[in-house]
Design an enzyme around this catalytic site. Structure first.
Site, PDB file in Angstrom:
ATOM      1  N   GLY A   1       0.831  -1.213   0.000  1.00 14.91           N
ATOM      2  CA  GLY A   1       0.000   0.000   0.000  1.00 14.91           C
ATOM      3  C   GLY A   1       0.857   1.251   0.000  1.00 14.91           C
ATOM      4  O   GLY A   1       0.519   2.256  -0.634  1.00 14.91           O
TER       5      GLY A   1
ATOM      6  N   SER B   1      -3.492   9.201   8.326  1.00 18.69           N
ATOM      7  CA  SER B   1      -2.854   8.248   7.404  1.00 18.69           C
ATOM      8  C   SER B   1      -1.563   8.839   6.880  1.00 18.69           C
ATOM      9  O   SER B   1      -1.577   9.848   6.161  1.00 18.69           O
ATOM     10  CB  SER B   1      -3.759   7.896   6.228  1.00 18.69           C
ATOM     11  OG  SER B   1      -2.980   7.270   5.215  1.00 18.69           O
TER      12      SER B   1
ATOM     13  N   GLN C   1       0.267   7.470   4.726  1.00 17.78           N
ATOM     14  CA  GLN C   1       0.352   7.229   3.280  1.00 17.78           C
ATOM     15  C   GLN C   1      -0.323   8.354   2.512  1.00 17.78           C
ATOM     16  O   GLN C   1       0.196   8.831   1.504  1.00 17.78           O
ATOM     17  CB  GLN C   1      -0.253   5.866   2.935  1.00 17.78           C
ATOM     18  CG  GLN C   1       0.587   4.728   3.491  1.00 17.78           C
ATOM     19  CD  GLN C   1       0.007   3.361   3.236  1.00 17.78           C
ATOM     20  OE1 GLN C   1      -1.103   3.230   2.739  1.00 17.78           O
ATOM     21  NE2 GLN C   1       0.739   2.328   3.608  1.00 17.78           N
TER      22      GLN C   1
ATOM     23  N   ASP D   1      -0.054  -0.839  13.253  1.00 20.84           N
ATOM     24  CA  ASP D   1       0.368  -2.114  12.663  1.00 20.84           C
ATOM     25  C   ASP D   1       0.613  -3.193  13.725  1.00 20.84           C
ATOM     26  O   ASP D   1       0.734  -4.373  13.395  1.00 20.84           O
ATOM     27  CB  ASP D   1       1.639  -1.920  11.822  1.00 20.84           C
ATOM     28  CG  ASP D   1       1.363  -1.078  10.584  1.00 20.84           C
ATOM     29  OD1 ASP D   1       0.197  -1.007  10.146  1.00 20.84           O
ATOM     30  OD2 ASP D   1       2.319  -0.480  10.047  1.00 20.84           O
TER      31      ASP D   1
ATOM     32  N   ARG E   1      -7.980  -6.840   9.485  1.00 22.87           N
ATOM     33  CA  ARG E   1      -7.204  -7.346  10.633  1.00 22.87           C
ATOM     34  C   ARG E   1      -8.041  -7.483  11.893  1.00 22.87           C
ATOM     35  O   ARG E   1      -7.635  -8.188  12.813  1.00 22.87           O
ATOM     36  CB  ARG E   1      -5.974  -6.472  10.877  1.00 22.87           C
ATOM     37  CG  ARG E   1      -4.911  -6.694   9.812  1.00 22.87           C
ATOM     38  CD  ARG E   1      -3.661  -5.863  10.063  1.00 22.87           C
ATOM     39  NE  ARG E   1      -2.609  -6.258   9.126  1.00 22.87           N
ATOM     40  CZ  ARG E   1      -1.544  -5.523   8.847  1.00 22.87           C
ATOM     41  NH1 ARG E   1      -1.386  -4.341   9.414  1.00 22.87           N
ATOM     42  NH2 ARG E   1      -0.637  -5.958   7.989  1.00 22.87           N
TER      43      ARG E   1
HETATM   44  C1  S3P Z   1       2.544   3.327   6.472  1.00 20.68           C
HETATM   45  C2  S3P Z   1       1.445   3.930   7.020  1.00 20.68           C
HETATM   46  C3  S3P Z   1       0.367   3.201   7.688  1.00 20.68           C
HETATM   47  C4  S3P Z   1       0.817   1.785   8.064  1.00 20.68           C
HETATM   48  C5  S3P Z   1       1.528   1.098   6.941  1.00 20.68           C
HETATM   49  C6  S3P Z   1       2.758   1.889   6.533  1.00 20.68           C
HETATM   50  C7  S3P Z   1       3.547   4.182   5.805  1.00 20.68           C
HETATM   51  O1  S3P Z   1      -0.730   3.094   6.815  1.00 20.68           O
HETATM   52  O2  S3P Z   1      -0.297   1.026   8.481  1.00 20.68           O
HETATM   53  O3  S3P Z   1       1.918  -0.200   7.330  1.00 20.68           O
HETATM   54  O4  S3P Z   1       4.672   3.720   5.545  1.00 20.68           O
HETATM   55  O5  S3P Z   1       3.227   5.344   5.536  1.00 20.68           O
HETATM   56  P1  S3P Z   1      -1.843   4.269   6.671  1.00 20.68           P
HETATM   57  O6  S3P Z   1      -1.199   5.459   6.106  1.00 20.68           O
HETATM   58  O7  S3P Z   1      -2.882   3.680   5.755  1.00 20.68           O
HETATM   59  O8  S3P Z   1      -2.363   4.484   8.073  1.00 20.68           O
END
Ligand code: S3P
Length: 428
Positions: A93, A165, A167, A314, A345
């Protein structure tokens, strides 16, 4: 409080967990966008990070094979080439969402694809801000992959995310960086902040406060000099295992302790564990320390909600597993995001705990686990989710349990050496 595991389990020795996954993705991406040659040490060499490396190569960046010491020469923030094939993000993701921002900001067009799990995961959360900046993002009706991204002359944006988030935040910041425009991202509570730390360490002008981060327009990146800290998410499995063990003493070396990531250690301490920090240092904008985890303590149940959730998002499946051996009830709420990770999850961890013989219930946005010190038996259904495999892997090491894992190989996504490290510290 008596130690709660049945029988004797010794967990001892030293461990160096692999490099942080979130930071490893960002190191490759930021190095690719920098002017000059970056040096990255101790990058995580796992399937997810390979996905980011592969996507960058498809965009014309010369990324060498992942290695303990590697150099990446960037061509500046707008120097990406239009890819001739789909960008395959595998199970990752972070690759799909961060690289969607880079592609949009760089003004190229690309189609993102991934495995079955990633293809189901929500991409509207990056579509909306990227379209607000002027990119075109097309998704199938279910909102997952394949995703077409067409960049152009993006505009500055002020974006308020409805869920924390990293991400989404990083997608917007990287789009703005690549396009040379300004971006402000607000979140209801703080998500992991590695992107803003890394951009600042590379000379970009970034302004941060409790609920917002802003990247100024027209930033360029100097090359990165980074030793990737050990991944606190990977270290968490061993902190949990040692905390459940009857004797021994475990030292996990050079673990990242960034406070937007270390919530699991805080919660485990609240449950009664002893995790001491030694040799704490700040390196390349991140905080790192050795963790000494005591055994033989006994744990009590805990309640977790609110702003703490993003700091251990996580690790929540692992917390559910540990809670089966803590005295009393453990309750987690405000974690509906868990339903859209590599698997659902909440459902997956509760179903597996119940199937094995533990006392657990789903909540719409979390779970309740009652600690009964169960003797667990059966085969865990991981749905190919690495963190489920490892969380139940910890329980499989406890004396008296007979747990098989349906897909042990899926740990390759984030921690290829997990089973070997588990065998080593338990002496099995
Ligand atoms: C991550 C952000 C989190 C996390 C993922 C890694 C990242 O997700 O759960 O394992 O590296 O930015 P979300 O941004 O969807 O919360």
């Amino acid at each position: 409080m008596a130690p709660l595991t049945r029988g004797r389990l010794r967990v001892a020795g030293e461990l160096t967990v692999p490099g942080d996954k979130s930071i490893s993705h960002r190191a490759l991406i930021c190095a690719a966008l920098a002017d000059g040659t970056s040096e990255i040490r101790d990058i995580l060499s796992s399937a997810d990070v390979q996905s980011t490396a592969g996507v960058l190569r498809a965009l014309g960046v010369s990324i060498p094979a992942l290695a303990p010491v590697m150099q990446v020469t960037g061509a500046g923030r707008r120097a990406l080439a239009a890819p001739v094939a789909d960008l395959d993000c595998g199970n990752s993701g972070t690759t799909a969402r961060l690289m969607a921002g880079v592609v949009a900001g760089a003004g190229v067009a690309a189609r993102f694809v991934g495995d079955a799990s990633l293809s189901r995961r929500p991409m509207r959360r990056v579509q909306r801000p990227l379209e607000a900046m002027g990119a075109v993002v097309e998704l199938p009706d279910h909102g997952g992959l394949p995703m077409h991204v067409r960049g152009g002359a993006l505009e500055s944006v002020e974006w308020a995310s409805d869920t924390p988030s990293a991400q989404v935040k990083s997608c917007v910041l990287l789009a703005a960086l690549a396009a040379g425009v300004e971006a402000t991202v607000r979140e209801p509570s703080r998500s992991r902040d590695h992107t803003e730390r890394m951009l600042a360490s590379m000379g970009a002008e970034v302004w941060v406060n409790d609920d917002a981060v802003m990247l100024f327009a027209e930033q360029t990146l100097s090359p990165l000099e980074l030793t990737v800290p050990g991944d606190p998410s990977s270290a968490s499995f061993f902190a949990a295992l040692a905390s459940l063990a009857s004797h021994g003493d475990l030292l996990a070396r050079r673990v990242g302790i960034n406070e937007t990531r270390s919530g699991f250690f805080a919660v485990l301490r609240e449950m009664g564990a002893s995790i001491e920090l030694e040799n704490a240092v700040r390196a390349s904008g991140e905080h790192v320390a050795d963790l000494r985890i005591a055994t033989g303590r006994g744990l009590i149940g805990v309640t977790v909600s609110g702003a703490a959730i993003p700091t251990l998002i996580d690790e929540l499946p692992l917390l559910a597993c540990v809670a089966a051996y803590a005295e009393g009830e453990t309750r987690v709420t405000g974690a509906a995001e868990l339903r859209v990770k590599e698997s659902d999850r909440i459902a997956a961890v509760v179903d597996n705990l119940r199937l094995l013989g533990a006392d657990a219930d789903e909540l719409p946005d979390g779970f309740v686990v009652r600690g009964t010190q169960p003797r667990l038996r059966g085969t865990v259904v991981t749905h190919g989710d690495h963190r489920l495999a490892m969380a139940f892997g910890v329980l499989s090491a406890l004396p008296g349990n007979e747990i098989a894992i349906d897909d042990r190989e899926c740990v390759a996504v984030s921690y290829p050496e997990f089973w070997a490290d588990l065998a080593r510290v338990t002496g099995s």
